[in-house]
Design a protein around this motif. Sequence first.
Motif, short mmCIF file in Angstrom:
data_model
loop_
_atom_site.label_atom_id
_atom_site.label_comp_id
_atom_site.label_asym_id
_atom_site.label_seq_id
_atom_site.Cartn_x
_atom_site.Cartn_y
_atom_site.Cartn_z
N ARG A 14 0.87 -1.14 0.01
CA ARG A 14 -0.03 -0.07 0.00
C ARG A 14 0.88 1.24 -0.06
N LEU A 15 0.47 2.04 -0.86
CA LEU A 15 1.37 3.50 -0.91
C LEU A 15 0.34 4.30 -1.05
N GLU A 16 0.82 5.82 -0.57
CA GLU A 16 -0.27 6.93 -0.67
C GLU A 16 -0.42 7.09 -2.26
N SER A 17 -1.67 7.48 -2.60
CA SER A 17 -2.02 7.62 -3.70
C SER A 17 -1.11 8.71 -4.58
N SER A 18 -0.74 9.60 -3.98
CA SER A 18 0.16 10.61 -4.64
C SER A 18 1.54 10.08 -5.02
N MET A 19 2.09 9.09 -4.02
CA MET A 19 3.31 8.49 -4.39
C MET A 19 3.26 7.75 -5.26
N LEU A 20 2.10 6.88 -5.52
CA LEU A 20 1.94 5.81 -6.40
C LEU A 20 1.75 6.57 -7.78
N LYS A 21 1.14 7.64 -7.97
CA LYS A 21 0.94 8.47 -9.17
C LYS A 21 2.34 8.88 -9.37
N ALA A 22 2.88 9.56 -8.53
CA ALA A 22 4.34 9.96 -8.69
C ALA A 22 5.52 9.01 -9.24
N LEU A 23 5.41 7.47 -8.81
CA LEU A 23 6.26 6.44 -9.27
C LEU A 23 5.74 6.22 -10.57
N LYS A 24 4.27 5.95 -10.90
CA LYS A 24 4.15 5.57 -12.40
C LYS A 24 4.65 6.76 -13.37
N ILE A 25 4.30 8.00 -12.96
CA ILE A 25 4.76 9.03 -13.93
C ILE A 25 6.44 8.96 -14.21
N ARG A 26 7.42 8.68 -12.98
CA ARG A 26 8.56 8.54 -13.27
C ARG A 26 8.99 7.53 -14.07
N ALA A 27 8.30 6.41 -13.87
CA ALA A 27 8.40 4.98 -14.67
C ALA A 27 8.30 5.47 -16.11
N ILE A 28 7.33 6.09 -16.46
CA ILE A 28 7.07 6.57 -17.99
C ILE A 28 8.10 7.45 -18.48
N GLU A 29 8.31 8.39 -17.60
CA GLU A 29 9.42 9.02 -18.12
C GLU A 29 10.62 8.39 -18.37
N GLU A 30 11.18 7.65 -17.69
CA GLU A 30 12.08 6.89 -17.64
C GLU A 30 12.12 5.57 -18.49
N ASP A 31 10.88 5.37 -19.48
CA ASP A 31 10.89 4.49 -20.24
C ASP A 31 11.06 3.23 -19.35
N SER A 32 10.57 2.87 -18.02
CA SER A 32 10.66 1.92 -17.16
C SER A 32 9.29 1.29 -16.66
N SER A 33 9.24 0.61 -15.80
CA SER A 33 8.13 0.06 -15.09
C SER A 33 8.26 0.36 -13.60
N VAL A 34 6.97 0.27 -12.83
CA VAL A 34 7.03 0.32 -11.41
C VAL A 34 7.89 -0.98 -10.98
#
Length: 57
Positions: A14-34
């Motif tokens: 379980r992660l805070e919603s904002s943390m998960l959203k930021a993680l997903k965005i960062r993964a996309i920006e880095e052409d990676s995955s969570v």
Amino acid sequence: MSKDQPSKKNTSLRLESSMLKALKIRAIEEDSSVQVILERLVEEYLNTPRKQKKSKK
């Protein structure tokens, strides 16, 4: 699954919603995955020497 690939198990966390959203965005920006990011972070953590516990007197 081939013998060359290690078996993987599922888990959940379980992660805070904002943390998960930021993680997903960062993964996309880095052409990676969570998953890849979390695996890398856990591996780095596990490869770090353990901190010595302070003895109680």
